[in-house]
Design a protein around this motif. Structure first.
Motif, PDB file in Angstrom:
ATOM      1  N   ALA A 322       0.812  -1.220   0.000  1.00 50.80           N
ATOM      2  CA  ALA A 322       0.000   0.000   0.000  1.00 50.80           C
ATOM      3  C   ALA A 322       0.846   1.270   0.000  1.00 50.80           C
ATOM      4  CB  ALA A 322      -0.915   0.003   1.225  1.00 50.80           C
ATOM      5  N   HIS A 323       2.151   1.127   0.181  1.00 54.60           N
ATOM      6  CA  HIS A 323       3.066   2.276   0.203  1.00 54.60           C
ATOM      7  C   HIS A 323       2.647   3.297   1.268  1.00 54.60           C
ATOM      8  CE1 HIS A 323       4.921   0.796  -3.477  1.00 54.60           C
ATOM      9  NE2 HIS A 323       3.719   0.682  -3.997  1.00 54.60           N
ATOM     10  N   ARG A 324       2.414   2.783   2.489  1.00 56.02           N
ATOM     11  CA  ARG A 324       2.028   3.675   3.574  1.00 56.02           C
ATOM     12  C   ARG A 324       2.433   3.071   4.916  1.00 56.02           C
ATOM     13  NH1 ARG A 324      -2.317   1.931   6.592  1.00 56.02           N
ATOM     14  NH2 ARG A 324      -3.732   0.381   5.667  1.00 56.02           N
ATOM     15  N   PRO A 325       2.532   3.906   5.952  1.00 57.88           N
ATOM     16  CA  PRO A 325       2.759   3.357   7.292  1.00 57.88           C
ATOM     17  C   PRO A 325       1.544   2.528   7.723  1.00 57.88           C
ATOM     18  CG  PRO A 325       3.170   5.726   7.230  1.00 57.88           C
ATOM     19  CD  PRO A 325       2.489   5.372   5.951  1.00 57.88           C
ATOM     20  N   VAL A 326       1.788   1.514   8.526  1.00 60.44           N
ATOM     21  CA  VAL A 326       0.706   0.671   9.035  1.00 60.44           C
ATOM     22  C   VAL A 326       0.868   0.522  10.538  1.00 60.44           C
ATOM     23  CG1 VAL A 326      -0.319  -1.643   9.024  1.00 60.44           C
ATOM     24  CG2 VAL A 326       0.437  -0.595   6.871  1.00 60.44           C
ATOM     25  N   ALA A 327      -0.183   0.806  11.269  1.00 63.58           N
ATOM     26  CA  ALA A 327      -0.187   0.610  12.717  1.00 63.58           C
ATOM     27  C   ALA A 327      -0.537  -0.846  13.011  1.00 63.58           C
ATOM     28  CB  ALA A 327      -1.198   1.535  13.378  1.00 63.58           C
ATOM     29  N   LEU A 328       0.106  -1.427  14.043  1.00 62.99           N
ATOM     30  CA  LEU A 328      -0.200  -2.814  14.396  1.00 62.99           C
ATOM     31  C   LEU A 328      -1.652  -2.963  14.820  1.00 62.99           C
ATOM     32  CD1 LEU A 328       1.562  -5.479  14.508  1.00 62.99           C
ATOM     33  CD2 LEU A 328       2.755  -3.367  13.954  1.00 62.99           C
ATOM     34  N   ALA A 329      -2.246  -1.892  15.292  1.00 60.01           N
ATOM     35  CA  ALA A 329      -3.649  -1.949  15.692  1.00 60.01           C
ATOM     36  C   ALA A 329      -4.563  -2.278  14.508  1.00 60.01           C
ATOM     37  CB  ALA A 329      -4.069  -0.623  16.321  1.00 60.01           C
ATOM     38  N   GLU A 330      -4.082  -2.090  13.276  1.00 63.48           N
ATOM     39  CA  GLU A 330      -4.876  -2.419  12.092  1.00 63.48           C
ATOM     40  C   GLU A 330      -4.913  -3.915  11.815  1.00 63.48           C
ATOM     41  OE1 GLU A 330      -4.119  -0.072   8.510  1.00 63.48           O
ATOM     42  OE2 GLU A 330      -2.850   1.258   9.714  1.00 63.48           O
ATOM     43  N   ILE A 331      -4.000  -4.663  12.414  1.00 72.00           N
ATOM     44  CA  ILE A 331      -3.851  -6.082  12.104  1.00 72.00           C
ATOM     45  C   ILE A 331      -4.600  -6.917  13.138  1.00 72.00           C
ATOM     46  CG2 ILE A 331      -2.206  -7.934  11.667  1.00 72.00           C
ATOM     47  CD1 ILE A 331      -2.025  -5.554   9.725  1.00 72.00           C
ATOM     48  N   PRO A 332      -5.488  -7.805  12.717  1.00 75.84           N
ATOM     49  CA  PRO A 332      -6.265  -8.613  13.665  1.00 75.84           C
ATOM     50  C   PRO A 332      -5.380  -9.476  14.553  1.00 75.84           C
ATOM     51  CG  PRO A 332      -7.184  -8.754  11.457  1.00 75.84           C
ATOM     52  CD  PRO A 332      -5.861  -8.073  11.317  1.00 75.84           C
ATOM     53  N   GLY A 333      -5.934  -9.854  15.693  1.00 79.74           N
ATOM     54  CA  GLY A 333      -5.219 -10.730  16.623  1.00 79.74           C
ATOM     55  C   GLY A 333      -4.964 -10.014  17.927  1.00 79.74           C
ATOM     56  N   ARG A 334      -5.367 -10.628  19.010  1.00 78.99           N
ATOM     57  CA  ARG A 334      -5.211  -9.993  20.317  1.00 78.99           C
ATOM     58  C   ARG A 334      -3.738  -9.796  20.628  1.00 78.99           C
ATOM     59  NH1 ARG A 334      -4.200 -12.001  25.314  1.00 78.99           N
ATOM     60  NH2 ARG A 334      -4.400 -14.169  24.596  1.00 78.99           N
ATOM     61  N   ALA A 335      -3.383  -8.580  20.978  1.00 75.33           N
ATOM     62  CA  ALA A 335      -1.996  -8.276  21.324  1.00 75.33           C
ATOM     63  C   ALA A 335      -1.656  -8.855  22.675  1.00 75.33           C
ATOM     64  CB  ALA A 335      -1.772  -6.759  21.339  1.00 75.33           C
ATOM     65  N   ARG A 336      -0.416  -9.282  22.806  1.00 74.77           N
ATOM     66  CA  ARG A 336       0.106  -9.763  24.081  1.00 74.77           C
ATOM     67  C   ARG A 336       1.479  -9.167  24.235  1.00 74.77           C
ATOM     68  NH1 ARG A 336       1.528 -16.082  25.421  1.00 74.77           N
ATOM     69  NH2 ARG A 336       2.063 -15.855  27.614  1.00 74.77           N
ATOM     70  N   THR A 337       1.719  -8.414  25.272  1.00 77.61           N
ATOM     71  CA  THR A 337       2.966  -7.693  25.378  1.00 77.61           C
ATOM     72  C   THR A 337       4.125  -8.620  25.635  1.00 77.61           C
ATOM     73  OG1 THR A 337       2.777  -7.319  27.761  1.00 77.61           O
ATOM     74  CG2 THR A 337       1.742  -5.708  26.319  1.00 77.61           C
ATOM     75  N   ALA A 338       5.297  -8.241  25.111  1.00 80.42           N
ATOM     76  CA  ALA A 338       6.496  -9.057  25.316  1.00 80.42           C
ATOM     77  C   ALA A 338       6.851  -9.145  26.794  1.00 80.42           C
ATOM     78  CB  ALA A 338       7.665  -8.463  24.520  1.00 80.42           C
ATOM     79  N   THR A 339       6.573  -8.099  27.562  1.00 80.57           N
ATOM     80  CA  THR A 339       6.916  -8.127  28.977  1.00 80.57           C
ATOM     81  C   THR A 339       6.043  -9.123  29.748  1.00 80.57           C
ATOM     82  OG1 THR A 339       5.434  -6.227  29.275  1.00 80.57           O
ATOM     83  CG2 THR A 339       7.786  -5.762  29.035  1.00 80.57           C
ATOM     84  N   GLU A 340       4.877  -9.470  29.207  1.00 80.34           N
ATOM     85  CA  GLU A 340       4.034 -10.470  29.856  1.00 80.34           C
ATOM     86  C   GLU A 340       4.691 -11.823  29.882  1.00 80.34           C
ATOM     87  OE1 GLU A 340      -0.612  -9.289  29.237  1.00 80.34           O
ATOM     88  OE2 GLU A 340       0.434 -10.137  27.533  1.00 80.34           O
ATOM     89  N   THR A 341       5.583 -12.089  28.905  1.00 77.00           N
ATOM     90  CA  THR A 341       6.201 -13.397  28.797  1.00 77.00           C
ATOM     91  C   THR A 341       7.591 -13.424  29.410  1.00 77.00           C
ATOM     92  OG1 THR A 341       7.145 -12.886  26.639  1.00 77.00           O
ATOM     93  CG2 THR A 341       4.929 -13.810  26.673  1.00 77.00           C
ATOM     94  N   GLY A 342       8.007 -12.348  30.044  1.00 73.13           N
ATOM     95  CA  GLY A 342       9.317 -12.316  30.696  1.00 73.13           C
ATOM     96  C   GLY A 342      10.432 -12.157  29.733  1.00 73.13           C
TER      97      GLY A 342
END
Length: 342
Positions: A322-342
């Motif tokens: 698309a030749h544009r910036p993309v926010a991860l919030a646009e992509i489906p799938g529940r986010a899980r933070t890296a810090t949650e997994t140590g």
């Protein structure tokens, strides 16, 4: 412990060799789409070959290792989950988000184990970088530069099945970026070039790609990859902070030459591929899986971790097209933070 290995190609053979030597893995049952290949490997290792996947489940195993073509991963993960079996699977779960989410739903509904094969988490250099970042040695991290360069391209017939450069190759960089830094990617801008061999254009893929990624604490990262690095196989990560700067993957086999008069010489024996470069890491991840099945350690890379790496790859592919910036919030799938997994 009896382990079923589904797929006896390059990486399946590596994993079968590791498991066959492991004192806790009492026996293996091997199968492959090419039965003769599985039979030959079983004979060489002194293990048992099965004529097909069905026998892996009906003959009785305690765990399953999946190293088939990617197109079969999700279905096999789901089948193992429904059978109550722990699974180790090479990345990715699937080449798309719907298939990935469906397989994860089956694992979570069954309450079974899924460990994904992101071997860089078991590499000594990346582990050292993670410790340096987490200990505060670098101070505030401001820049990360990651790269993966293959010495030679894969077979043309395989390219349309690979998922593309961002999903197949750079997904490793995306996963280890999260793992090392403990941060999440919030947006990306990616591009690619298909100016090399025609087979990349014919596969609607690129031979070289680059992405700029912004992490949730403001750290900037770049990730680049190419299939055409004639000097050798090159995988590195540089991390720069306000107090110090370090690099992963710089040794006497790194395929890079300095133009400075007093710079180090070119490598006499550069790395030629991922199996050679990450051999110890591949062995360590399978040993970790055995320990996980025995209840001796937590899961070092579960399916939700693989999902987050795929979401970054999906964002990059969308950005490239698309030749544009993309926010991860646009992509489906529940986010899980890296810090949650140590």
């Amino acid at each position: 412990m009896r382990i079923g290995v589904i797929g006896t190609g390059r990486i399946g053979t590596v994993h079968a060799n590791t498991l066959s030597r492991h004192r806790e893995a009492g026996s293996l049952i091997l199968t492959d789409a090419d039965p003769a290949r599985a039979q030959a490997l079983a004979h060489r290792l002194g293990e048992t070959a099965a004529p097909g996947v069905d026998e892996i489940f009906t003959w009785g195993v305690d765990a399953v290792v999946i190293t088939t073509a990617t197109s079969a991963h999700a279905e096999l993960i789901g089948r193992a989950a429904r059978s109550g079996l722990p699974v180790f699977c090479e990345k990715p779960i699937a080449l798309d988000l719907p298939g990935t989410l469906q397989a994860l739903a089956e694992v979570e509904a069954a309450g079974t184990i899924l460990q994904m094969g992101f071997q860089r988490r078991f590499d000594a250099g990346y582990a050292g970088a993670r410790e340096a970042v987490r200990s505060g040695r670098l101070g505030r991290l401001h820049t990360v530069r990651a790269l993966t360069s293959d010495e030679a391209p894969p077979a043309a017939a395989w390219l349309p099945l690979s998922g593309g450069l961002f999903r197949d190759t750079l997904i490793h960089d995306f996963d280890v970026l999260r793992w090392v830094t403990g941060r999440e990617v919030v947006d990306v801008y990616a591009t690619g070039s298909d100016a090399g061999p025609a087979m990349f254009r014919e596969a609607d893929d690129v031979d070289t790609g680059a992405a700029v990624l912004t992490l949730d604490d403001g750290t900037l990262a770049t990730a680049t990859a190419t299939r055409l690095n004639g000097a050798g196989y090159d995988v590195r990560m540089e991390l720069a902070g306000e107090l110090d700067q370090i690099v992963v993957g710089l040794d006497d086999r790194t395929p890079i030459a300095s133009t400075e008069p007093t710079g180090p010489p070119a490598a006499d024996k550069p790395w030629t591929g991922f199996l050679e470069r990450f051999g110890p890491a591949y062995e360590a991840e399978l040993c970790a899986f055995v320990e996980l099945v025995l209840g001796e350690r937590p899961n070092p890379c579960d399916g939700r971790e693989a999902l987050q790496a795929l979401r970054i790859a999906e964002a990059c592919e969308l950005s490239r097209r698309a030749h544009r910036p993309v926010a991860l919030a646009e992509i489906p799938g529940r986010a899980r933070t890296a810090t949650e997994t140590g």
